[in-house]
Design a protein around this motif. Sequence first.
Motif, PDB file in Angstrom:
ATOM      1  N   UNK A 100       0.283  89.502  21.885  1.00 26.25           N
ATOM      2  CA  UNK A 100       1.092  90.413  22.705  1.00 26.25           C
ATOM      3  C   UNK A 100       2.430  90.690  22.017  1.00 26.25           C
ATOM      4  N   UNK A 101       3.022  89.629  21.486  1.00 22.87           N
ATOM      5  CA  UNK A 101       4.315  89.731  20.809  1.00 22.87           C
ATOM      6  C   UNK A 101       4.188  90.662  19.595  1.00 22.87           C
ATOM      7  N   UNK A 155      -4.005  80.624  25.499  1.00 24.06           N
ATOM      8  CA  UNK A 155      -2.993  81.449  26.187  1.00 24.06           C
ATOM      9  C   UNK A 155      -1.861  81.766  25.221  1.00 24.06           C
ATOM     10  N   UNK A 156      -1.459  80.752  24.444  1.00 23.58           N
ATOM     11  CA  UNK A 156      -0.361  80.983  23.497  1.00 23.58           C
ATOM     12  C   UNK A 156      -0.773  81.991  22.424  1.00 23.58           C
ATOM     13  N   UNK A 209      -2.848  84.417  22.846  1.00 23.93           N
ATOM     14  CA  UNK A 209      -2.779  85.733  23.498  1.00 23.93           C
ATOM     15  C   UNK A 209      -1.325  86.217  23.526  1.00 23.93           C
ATOM     16  N   UNK A 210      -0.411  85.286  23.811  1.00 23.03           N
ATOM     17  CA  UNK A 210       1.016  85.655  23.834  1.00 23.03           C
ATOM     18  C   UNK A 210       1.481  86.087  22.451  1.00 23.03           C
TER      19      UNK A 210
END
Lengths: 119, 378
Positions: B316-317, B309-310, B312-313
């Motif tokens: 995204x960032x 998940x991190x 993916x974040x």
Amino acid sequence: MKRIIENLKERVGVKGALVMTGDGVVAASDLGGSLDPDSVAALASASVLRAMKSAAELGLGRIQRLTLTAAFGRFVFVPIDELVLVVVTEPQLDLDLTLLEIAGPARQMIAMSRLDHPM
Amino acid sequence: MGLLSLSKERFRLGRLRKSLEKEPLPHGIAECVLGYLTLGDHAAAQEVLEFGCSVFPDAQEIRRLQARMTSVEGERRVRDAKEALKNAPTAQAYLELADAYRALQRDDSCAATLEDLLKRHGEQCSALVQLGAMRLERYRDSLKASDAIAAKSWFDRAALADADAIKPHYLLAELFALVGAWAPARACADRTLALAPEHERARRLLREIDHRQAESNAEAGSADPADETFESLVLQIEIARSFGAARNVERAEGASITMPLQAPTAEVQRLRETTGASCVVFGAQSRPSVESHDLVTECDDGLRERSNVMRDLADLCDRAARGMDLGAPARLVVEGADSTCILELKRGTFMGVLVGRDHDVEGSAVATRDALERVVRA
């Protein structure tokens, strides 16, 4: 809402601000001409939605603020009920101070939003 | 604010200042400084801040105010430099404005000012060197071929503008050494030493080039970069970086380790202890790197899922920052009602921590950034 944005823009280090709905429709904006509000809103909407999903997966609880810092700027997203306040600031400023500057106008927006949509 | 309110506020601040002189309090000093700043009285704000620094040199509030004042001062310097440039557009005035922008880390405005100077006053070695130095600095972070090529072009022009200038040759040597172009790096370092035999940094660089070239030649199966052009080397590094491959990144870093992203376990555990984080993840943004080099370090059960998940974040960032023309992303902080996720990004890798809602976000973010720097630079 426009007054809140004007008030925000007067704070040290704040380059611009924008209020949009969760799906990326701009309600009010003043980004100082260097950024296109619609593009920012579109990207911000996608980012906030994705971040909300990730926050749920990570067990962070309801998102209160999202801060993205990059080489040439900082974006602070504050989801407020159905709206999102987006603030663009200088990247090198102290983060805590920047957030303090934003907290007041965000509270005003929350109050306005509650008045528009009483619980 | 009306005139009456202004004078009332000034009176209040005067009284507050007097009471603080008798009984100093950090938050009182902060309030007084902010009050004077709001009134636009920078001199008084500076005086109160200096008093605060002498009484509470370690107070967080005072240090934050210092940072803010520096920024305010910087803005004022920019305004003054702009005014001076408007009155007399000399080369010196342009350089002062560029310096003022640089102090505020507004590199784009600095570059635009220097380019204006070149248009108006012709080739100026110092402006060309500064433009090149900014691109070189950016290249160290981005590892993008375009930055390296632009930096080289500015330095070449600077060397042409002033044949006796030392800096363009030295910076060219650094740039060539950074990408592993040993022969031109040595030639530029030699030229620097021919112009300034006492140049200690050039001497050290020359030794470093010899050492790294020997290492590079000894590396089994490595391609010899001697026949490759500068452009092809920087392109290779950019491609390697985007795929998360370690070898060429290492070449650009100039590190003596074989795998820059190896063994971050100790750093991850130390960060976990210092921040009190419930979970710390170090990884590469692109999945292939993680799978091939196993960069994720686990600290508790079920972290693999959270690390994905991190990641993916982090992606995204990266997309959001580049989509909004903000340059390379550095940090993402997601503050939830229960806890906060801090992600620091650098050169295709990220360090993520989950801390409680009541934790000091800025402090944890700084500790995370430092840990990531140490791991990546190793």
